[in-house]
Design a protein around this motif. Structure first.
Motif, mmCIF file in Angstrom:
data_model
loop_
_atom_site.group_PDB
_atom_site.id
_atom_site.type_symbol
_atom_site.label_atom_id
_atom_site.label_comp_id
_atom_site.label_asym_id
_atom_site.label_seq_id
_atom_site.Cartn_x
_atom_site.Cartn_y
_atom_site.Cartn_z
ATOM 1 N N TYR A 29 -22.188 -11.655 86.619
ATOM 2 C CA TYR A 29 -22.867 -10.633 85.818
ATOM 3 C C TYR A 29 -21.804 -9.659 85.293
ATOM 4 C CZ TYR A 29 -26.735 -12.642 88.411
ATOM 5 O OH TYR A 29 -27.637 -13.519 88.965
ATOM 6 N N ASN A 32 -23.046 -6.810 82.955
ATOM 7 C CA ASN A 32 -24.114 -5.952 83.468
ATOM 8 C C ASN A 32 -23.516 -4.738 84.181
ATOM 9 O OD1 ASN A 32 -25.113 -8.874 83.427
ATOM 10 N ND2 ASN A 32 -27.033 -7.766 83.690
ATOM 11 N N ILE A 34 -23.608 -2.430 87.137
ATOM 12 C CA ILE A 34 -24.129 -2.619 88.486
ATOM 13 C C ILE A 34 -23.834 -1.369 89.305
ATOM 14 C CG2 ILE A 34 -24.093 -4.058 90.560
ATOM 15 C CD1 ILE A 34 -22.878 -6.281 88.787
ATOM 16 N N HIS A 36 -24.512 0.443 93.105
ATOM 17 C CA HIS A 36 -24.920 0.090 94.471
ATOM 18 C C HIS A 36 -24.586 1.224 95.426
ATOM 19 C CE1 HIS A 36 -20.711 -0.964 95.632
ATOM 20 N NE2 HIS A 36 -20.614 -1.322 94.359
ATOM 21 N N TYR A 74 -18.468 -2.914 86.571
ATOM 22 C CA TYR A 74 -18.716 -3.166 85.150
ATOM 23 C C TYR A 74 -17.490 -3.863 84.551
ATOM 24 C CZ TYR A 74 -20.244 -2.516 80.336
ATOM 25 O OH TYR A 74 -20.636 -2.741 79.026
ATOM 26 N N ALA A 175 -21.136 -8.441 92.006
ATOM 27 C CA ALA A 175 -21.100 -8.749 90.577
ATOM 28 C C ALA A 175 -21.381 -10.216 90.291
ATOM 29 C CB ALA A 175 -19.754 -8.357 89.995
ATOM 30 N N ASN A 285 -31.439 -9.793 89.677
ATOM 31 C CA ASN A 285 -31.458 -8.371 89.339
ATOM 32 C C ASN A 285 -30.970 -7.448 90.450
ATOM 33 O OD1 ASN A 285 -32.533 -8.977 86.803
ATOM 34 N ND2 ASN A 285 -34.630 -8.899 87.575
ATOM 35 N N TRP A 286 -31.005 -7.901 91.697
ATOM 36 C CA TRP A 286 -30.646 -7.005 92.792
ATOM 37 C C TRP A 286 -30.127 -7.785 93.992
ATOM 38 C CZ3 TRP A 286 -33.352 -7.305 97.477
ATOM 39 C CH2 TRP A 286 -34.526 -8.073 97.446
ATOM 40 N N TYR A 319 -28.397 -2.698 92.207
ATOM 41 C CA TYR A 319 -29.246 -3.147 91.098
ATOM 42 C C TYR A 319 -28.370 -3.456 89.899
ATOM 43 C CZ TYR A 319 -32.897 -3.261 87.566
ATOM 44 O OH TYR A 319 -33.728 -3.666 86.544
ATOM 45 N N ARG A 320 -28.656 -4.563 89.249
ATOM 46 C CA ARG A 320 -27.929 -4.987 88.059
ATOM 47 C C ARG A 320 -28.783 -4.683 86.832
ATOM 48 N NH1 ARG A 320 -27.622 -9.861 91.498
ATOM 49 N NH2 ARG A 320 -25.679 -9.730 92.688
ATOM 50 N N GLU A 323 -28.233 -6.667 80.655
ATOM 51 C CA GLU A 323 -27.115 -6.663 79.728
ATOM 52 C C GLU A 323 -27.557 -6.156 78.360
ATOM 53 O OE1 GLU A 323 -24.113 -9.920 77.628
ATOM 54 O OE2 GLU A 323 -25.317 -10.461 79.390
#
Length: 325
Positions: A29, A32, A34, A36, A74, A175, A285-286, A319-320, A323
């Motif tokens: 990802y 995306n 992210i 956390h 990221y 990631a 997604n998570w 959580y992601r 995009e």
């Protein structure tokens, strides 16, 4: 006919590329954002071993407290900061107070993965101080508190994995995530600056039956550089992901101790152990992952040895974000 051959070759190459993408055992990802957070326990106990007369080892402990972490991933970089929450797991009057600092930064460059870590502890207690002398100013739990005693560790590590289908980001689970088993041999190239120090002596040397200049030291530190070969594994079964990195190697070490306005330096070798484990639930997604790490630092001056274990146990949630198109 020539056009047909060109189109046919193009279609074959296209199928090969699609097949290679489908065969990848992980999803990244990269694009995306992210975020956390984590909660857990960090600790860095250390031990001093030698013939001090009454005893042959001194055990120092920090006063444990809950640790909270905040991180961001990221594109090519990842940043993680950890700090202690209010309160302690042990009595402050019996075990003292410990201040803690931790910062991690990592990034990828082509086939390399680099990770930088900084750890700092201030405030330790010498456990079972009554074995040395009943006259030491110790607590009812037989702890000699030294609020000025500190430890520091800076590490810069570069990982190179033999299997190109093994990526550290999906293996860690922040990631990315794995879909099927993947394993590989790896080499970890490591640079470290670490040690312990105090405004006064580290050890209560005036109470020892045997005297050496090293026992009067107020700083013991080292710079080392070396290689740690190891094995890595990761897998994800219906969202449940687990894996590890385990390695054992050695470093060339320049070490020094300071006492009475005097410094003594030496050159030698030291072992290095690399252990990391992760387990949890990781979907698109998570993720919710339980992670742990163990990092041993040691310095030896003939029979005298300083050995410190930096380790943590954390429960991380992230959580992601989708995009951006």
């Amino acid at each position: 006919m020539k056009r047909f051959v060109i189109i046919f070759i193009f279609l074959i190459r296209l199928c090969e590329v699609i097949g290679q993408n489908d065969s990848l055992p992980y999803t990244l990802y990269r694009d995306n954002l992210i975020l956390h957070t984590s909660i857990g326990i960090n600790d860095a106990p250390f031990r001093l071993n030698d013939d001090f007369g009454q005893v042959n080892n001194l055990r120092y402990r920090a006063n444990l407290n809950a640790i909270m972490g905040i991180g961001i991933n990221y594109k090519w970089f990842a940043l993680n900061f950890n700090f202690k929450l209010p309160g302690y797991l042990r009595s402050r009057s019996q075990y003292g107070e410990t201040n803690y600092f931790d910062l991690g930064f990592s990034f990828e460059v082509k086939k390399w993965f680099f990770a930088m870590d900084i750890h700092g502890y201030n405030g330790f207690g010498l456990i079972n101080a009554d074995r040395i002398s009943k006259n030491l100013e110790q607590t009812e739990e037989n702890v000699l508190i030294n609020d000025q005693l500190r430890s520091f560790s800076f590490s810069m590590n570069g990982y190179r994995f033999k299997n190109e289908e093994f990526k550290i980001k999906p293996a860690v689970g922040i990631a990315g995530r794995y879909h099927q088993p993947a394993s590989t041999f790896y080499m970890k190239y490591t640079l470290n600056i670490h040690g312990i120090g105090s405004t006064d002596s580290i050890m209560p040397h005036s109470f020892f039956e045997i005297q050496r200049s090293l026992y009067r030291s107020h700083n013991i530190s080292a710079f080392d550089l070396g290689v740690v070969p190891g094995w890595a594994y990761s897998n994800n079964n219906e969202g449940w992901q687990f894996g590890f990195l385990a390695g054992l190697g050695a470093v060339i070490q320049a070490k020094v101790y300071n006492y009475d306005n005097t410094s003594r330096g030496f050159l030698g070798l030291a072992p290095r152990l690399d252990l990391k484990f992760q387990f949890g639930y990781n979907v698109d997604n998570w993720f919710l992952m339980l992670t742990s790490s163990f990092d041993n630092k040691s310095i030896r001056f003939n029979d005298f040895r300083y050995s410190q274990n930096y380790y943590y146990l954390r429960l991380s949630y992230g959580y992601r974000f989708p995009e951006k198109k």
